[in-house]
Design a protein around this motif. Structure first.
Motif, PDB file in Angstrom:
ATOM      1  N   GLU A  73       0.846  -1.189   0.000  1.00  0.00           N
ATOM      2  CA  GLU A  73       0.000   0.000   0.000  1.00  0.00           C
ATOM      3  C   GLU A  73       0.883   1.242   0.000  1.00  0.00           C
ATOM      4  N   PRO A  74       0.336   2.374  -0.456  1.00  0.00           N
ATOM      5  CA  PRO A  74       1.172   3.571  -0.561  1.00  0.00           C
ATOM      6  C   PRO A  74       1.709   3.991   0.808  1.00  0.00           C
ATOM      7  N   ASP A  75       2.943   4.464   0.868  1.00  0.00           N
ATOM      8  CA  ASP A  75       3.468   5.014   2.114  1.00  0.00           C
ATOM      9  C   ASP A  75       4.449   6.144   1.813  1.00  0.00           C
ATOM     10  N   GLN A  76       5.057   6.672   2.880  1.00  0.00           N
ATOM     11  CA  GLN A  76       5.836   7.894   2.705  1.00  0.00           C
ATOM     12  C   GLN A  76       7.193   7.666   2.036  1.00  0.00           C
ATOM     13  N   SER A  77       7.553   6.386   1.752  1.00  0.00           N
ATOM     14  CA  SER A  77       8.829   6.179   1.067  1.00  0.00           C
ATOM     15  C   SER A  77       8.709   6.494  -0.421  1.00  0.00           C
ATOM     16  N   ARG A  78       7.472   6.571  -0.925  1.00  0.00           N
ATOM     17  CA  ARG A  78       7.263   6.831  -2.351  1.00  0.00           C
ATOM     18  C   ARG A  78       6.282   7.980  -2.532  1.00  0.00           C
ATOM     19  N   GLY A  79       6.782   9.102  -3.035  1.00  0.00           N
ATOM     20  CA  GLY A  79       5.911  10.252  -3.283  1.00  0.00           C
ATOM     21  C   GLY A  79       5.272  10.135  -4.652  1.00  0.00           C
ATOM     22  N   ILE A  80       4.114  10.790  -4.817  1.00  0.00           N
ATOM     23  CA  ILE A  80       3.419  10.692  -6.098  1.00  0.00           C
ATOM     24  C   ILE A  80       2.872  12.051  -6.523  1.00  0.00           C
ATOM     25  N   VAL A  81       2.935  12.323  -7.804  1.00  0.00           N
ATOM     26  CA  VAL A  81       2.247  13.486  -8.377  1.00  0.00           C
ATOM     27  C   VAL A  81       1.401  12.967  -9.536  1.00  0.00           C
ATOM     28  N   PHE A  82       0.086  13.163  -9.442  1.00  0.00           N
ATOM     29  CA  PHE A  82      -0.801  12.770 -10.537  1.00  0.00           C
ATOM     30  C   PHE A  82      -0.985  13.941 -11.496  1.00  0.00           C
ATOM     31  N   GLN A  83      -1.686  13.647 -12.610  1.00  0.00           N
ATOM     32  CA  GLN A  83      -1.945  14.725 -13.560  1.00  0.00           C
ATOM     33  C   GLN A  83      -2.849  15.786 -12.937  1.00  0.00           C
ATOM     34  N   LEU A 167       5.803  10.029 -10.962  1.00  0.00           N
ATOM     35  CA  LEU A 167       5.097  11.106 -11.644  1.00  0.00           C
ATOM     36  C   LEU A 167       4.213  10.490 -12.725  1.00  0.00           C
ATOM     37  N   ASP A 168       2.897  10.681 -12.621  1.00  0.00           N
ATOM     38  CA  ASP A 168       1.976  10.088 -13.581  1.00  0.00           C
ATOM     39  C   ASP A 168       1.468  11.171 -14.523  1.00  0.00           C
ATOM     40  N   GLU A 169       2.122  11.333 -15.638  1.00  0.00           N
ATOM     41  CA  GLU A 169       1.803  12.382 -16.615  1.00  0.00           C
ATOM     42  C   GLU A 169       1.593  13.730 -15.936  1.00  0.00           C
ATOM     43  N   PRO A 170       2.564  14.165 -15.147  1.00  0.00           N
ATOM     44  CA  PRO A 170       2.324  15.341 -14.312  1.00  0.00           C
ATOM     45  C   PRO A 170       2.149  16.628 -15.110  1.00  0.00           C
ATOM     46  N   PHE A 171       2.728  16.687 -16.316  1.00  0.00           N
ATOM     47  CA  PHE A 171       2.682  17.952 -17.055  1.00  0.00           C
ATOM     48  C   PHE A 171       1.790  17.842 -18.286  1.00  0.00           C
ATOM     49  N   GLY A 172       1.016  16.755 -18.362  1.00  0.00           N
ATOM     50  CA  GLY A 172       0.206  16.501 -19.549  1.00  0.00           C
ATOM     51  C   GLY A 172      -0.802  17.592 -19.850  1.00  0.00           C
ATOM     52  N   HIS A 202       3.329  11.081 -22.090  1.00  0.00           N
ATOM     53  CA  HIS A 202       2.888  10.847 -23.461  1.00  0.00           C
ATOM     54  C   HIS A 202       3.745  11.621 -24.442  1.00  0.00           C
ATOM     55  N   ASP A 203       4.578  12.505 -23.901  1.00  0.00           N
ATOM     56  CA  ASP A 203       5.376  13.393 -24.727  1.00  0.00           C
ATOM     57  C   ASP A 203       6.741  12.745 -24.951  1.00  0.00           C
ATOM     58  N   ILE A 204       6.948  12.234 -26.162  1.00  0.00           N
ATOM     59  CA  ILE A 204       8.157  11.467 -26.441  1.00  0.00           C
ATOM     60  C   ILE A 204       9.408  12.320 -26.273  1.00  0.00           C
ATOM     61  N   LYS A 205       9.280  13.604 -26.592  1.00  0.00           N
ATOM     62  CA  LYS A 205      10.421  14.511 -26.477  1.00  0.00           C
ATOM     63  C   LYS A 205      10.818  14.656 -25.006  1.00  0.00           C
ATOM     64  N   GLU A 206       9.786  14.825 -24.188  1.00  0.00           N
ATOM     65  CA  GLU A 206       9.990  14.902 -22.747  1.00  0.00           C
ATOM     66  C   GLU A 206      10.692  13.639 -22.276  1.00  0.00           C
ATOM     67  N   GLY A 207      10.237  12.502 -22.820  1.00  0.00           N
ATOM     68  CA  GLY A 207      10.809  11.221 -22.431  1.00  0.00           C
ATOM     69  C   GLY A 207      12.297  11.150 -22.714  1.00  0.00           C
ATOM     70  N   PHE A 208      12.695  11.738 -23.826  1.00  0.00           N
ATOM     71  CA  PHE A 208      14.108  11.679 -24.194  1.00  0.00           C
ATOM     72  C   PHE A 208      14.958  12.689 -23.451  1.00  0.00           C
ATOM     73  N   SER A 209      14.419  13.878 -23.241  1.00  0.00           N
ATOM     74  CA  SER A 209      15.276  14.960 -22.767  1.00  0.00           C
ATOM     75  C   SER A 209      15.362  15.028 -21.252  1.00  0.00           C
ATOM     76  N   LEU A 210      14.376  14.503 -20.570  1.00  0.00           N
ATOM     77  CA  LEU A 210      14.287  14.815 -19.149  1.00  0.00           C
ATOM     78  C   LEU A 210      15.106  13.879 -18.271  1.00  0.00           C
TER      79      LEU A 210
END
Lengths: 268, 272
Positions: A73-83, A167-172, A202-210
């Motif tokens: 289950e989710p806990d404080q060792s893993r932070g999350i940012v949704f869209q 990060l789940d598509e945080p900047f989508g 979903h942004d392939i460019k983001e995927g490559f550069s970040l």
């Protein structure tokens, strides 16, 4: 980079009923890596992120964190940012950040008073400054722009000092210009807080550069009569980040894009 | 000429148009009342406004000859007390059950089917049982309101709890929150404005149950009075009482709306 991998997936499979989403995932991730995950919709990248978060468990195989099964289950060792929807609408920006420390120190009321409160206040203000939200500390989330809300969500995710940031598509949903600012911010924070980052995009460019490493999720086997019979796995595992701009240009589809990448790009 | 669907009256015209039906109804009533009273001055069906005023003055400003109470105010106080207690009990029970069934799957499993079934029982059909069990006193009237309204509030709060985005609950867990802390700091504060809304929606039913139970077994109260004077065809009492009940209902609703607006500004400005 430490010697031992931090996260290990061993022959990982995920089924939902008859639907195979992921199959035969075998990867190792070291602490400090920044992994971006791309792939067509329904190709299991979000499912994999949910497993890292502890919301889903593998059907077969293992997902290990420091050689132990990852907590289910989710806990404080893993932070999350949704869209979206990952900040609390009833709290001001500052209180949205403080609440994490209040959860930690006040099990019964979930609220801090007096000097304990002042101390947490300071820490939160400092964190808000690093994400550029110090001026908006007393605003409510609905008064913020989309980019500011995501900055808040990131600040919130970092205050408990997680080792892993998901990060789940945080900047989508953000405009291109603002997205650029967010890229700079997230890279800064990744270095400063020594995070291991997993980001679905979903942004392939983001995927490559970040990031430092790009995973492409795709199906290796296909049966058109039963599209759900086979799951996706990680078909490309590419070290990026040090890729020079020319190569990046080539890969993101200006000259002779590879078929897989073309499919990803048209999907986004 | 614009299309009808694009024609919007200006603000003052809107206000005037809004008042028009009220004025019209009053005029029609006065004309009809005058016509009947002209033929028979003892007519009781459509009393004039002065007759209603006189009746109200007798009930509100002169102590009753029998008990020495000011009947109108005594009725108002008793009714509001019953309604307030009934609604308060319903709100606390409904909120608790709705919150638990919405937030905890292990509370949802045993309670949700029961809740759905109970909310389908017509509360007025339970009134005889309440009279048998609790007697004819205050308790059975308050119980009717509470039983009638609580399932509605519980279901509404349950729905609202389930509508809070899962992302928030997951986020709270990644910040280290326990189930209890999530309920106290994330769910309850966001559900309180929705509780006020549910109470506002259920007040209509609350009044219905109040007046029904007062009509059947009571010695005072607004519902008791209008059903009592019905025997004498005292429209001069019934009509002002109905207007007063309407005014009270409107005021309660308005007060709750104001309370919600000033305590939960974020909710009303679009912050979910």
């Amino acid at each position: 980079m430490s010697e031992q991998p931090m996260i290990k997936a061993r022959n990982l499979w995920k089924h939902y009923g008859d639907n195979t989403v992921l199959e035969r995932i075998n990867v190792q991730v070291h602490a400090g890596e920044f992994i971006t995950m791309v792939g067509a919709s329904g190709c299991g990248k979000s499912t994999f992120l949910k497993m890292l978060l502890g919301m889903e468990s593998p059907t077969y195989g293992e997902l290990l964190l420091d050689d132990k099964p990852i907590p289910d289950e989710p806990d404080q060792s893993r932070g999350i940012v949704f869209q979206q929807y990952s900040v609390f609408p009833h709290l001001t920006v500052l209180k949205n950040v403080i609440i994490a420390r209040e959860f930690e120190h006040s099990p019964l009321l979930g609220k801090l008073f007096g000097s304990a409160r002042r101390q947490v206040h300071e820490e939160a203000t400092e964190l808000l400054e690093t994400v550029g939200l110090a001026d908006a500390a007393n605003k409510y989330p609905h008064e913020l722009s989309g980019g500011m809300r995501q900055r808040l969500a990131i600040a919130q995710a970092l205050i408990r000092r997680p080792r892993i940031l998901l990060l789940d598509e945080p900047f989508g949903a953000l405009d291109p210009g603002i997205r650029n600012d967010m890229h700079i911010l997230i890279r800064q924070l990744w270095r400063k807080h020594q995070l291991t980052v997993f980001m679905v995009t979903h942004d392939i460019k983001e995927g490559f550069s970040l990031g430092t490493r790009l995973w492409v999720f795709d199906k290796l086997r296909r049966d058109n009569q039963a599209p759900e019979a086979y799951g996706a796995s990680i078909t490309y595992d590419i070290p990026v980040g040090r890729a020079d701009p020319e190569e990046l240009e080539k890969l993101t589809g200006l000259h002779d894009p590879s078929p897989v990448l073309l499919r990803q790009a048209s999907d986004s | 000429m614009k299309r009808l669907i694009n024609l919007t009256p200006s603000r003052p015209v809107q206000v005037l148009l809004g008042l028009l039906p009220f004025a019209l109804l009053i005029v029609i009533y006065m004309v009809a009342s005058d016509a009947r009273l002209e033929i028979n001055p003892d007519d009781k069906l459509l009393p004039s406004f002065s007759q209603m005023g006189a009746a109200l003055e007798r009930l509100a400003l002169e102590p009753s000859r029998r008990t020495g109470e000011y009947v109108f105010w005594q009725d108002t106080l008793s009714s509001l007390k019953r309604l307030g207690m009934g609604i308060a009990i319903a709100a606390s029970i409904g909120f608790t059950i709705g919150l638990l069934t919405g937030a905890l799957p292990s509370a949802h499993a045993p309670l949700a089917p029961l809740l759905t079934t109970i909310s389908l029982v017509p509360p007025l059909a339970l009134l005889p049982i309440l009279f048998i069990v609790f007697g004819l006193g205050e308790l059975s009237k308050v119980a009717l309101i509470a039983i009638g309204v609580a399932p509605f509030i519980a279901r509404d709060i349950q729905r609202c709890t389930l509508e809070i985005p899962r992302e928030q609950l997951i986020k709270a867990q990644t910040l280290g929150a326990s189930s209890w802390q999530i309920i106290v700091r994330v769910l309850i504060p966001q559900l309180l404005p929705r509780l006020i809304n549910a109470v506002r929606l259920s007040l209509g039913a609350g009044w219905l149950f109040l007046i029904a139970s007062e009509a059947i077994a009571s010695t005072d109260g607004l519902g008791y009075r209008i059903f009592l004077v019905r025997r004498y065809m005292s429209m001069d009492v019934i009509l002002p009482y109905v207007a007063w009940i309407t005014f009270l209902a409107f005021t309660l609703d308005w007060l709750l709306a104001q309370l919600s607006r000033c305590c939960f500004t974020w909710h009303h400005q679009g912050g979910a």
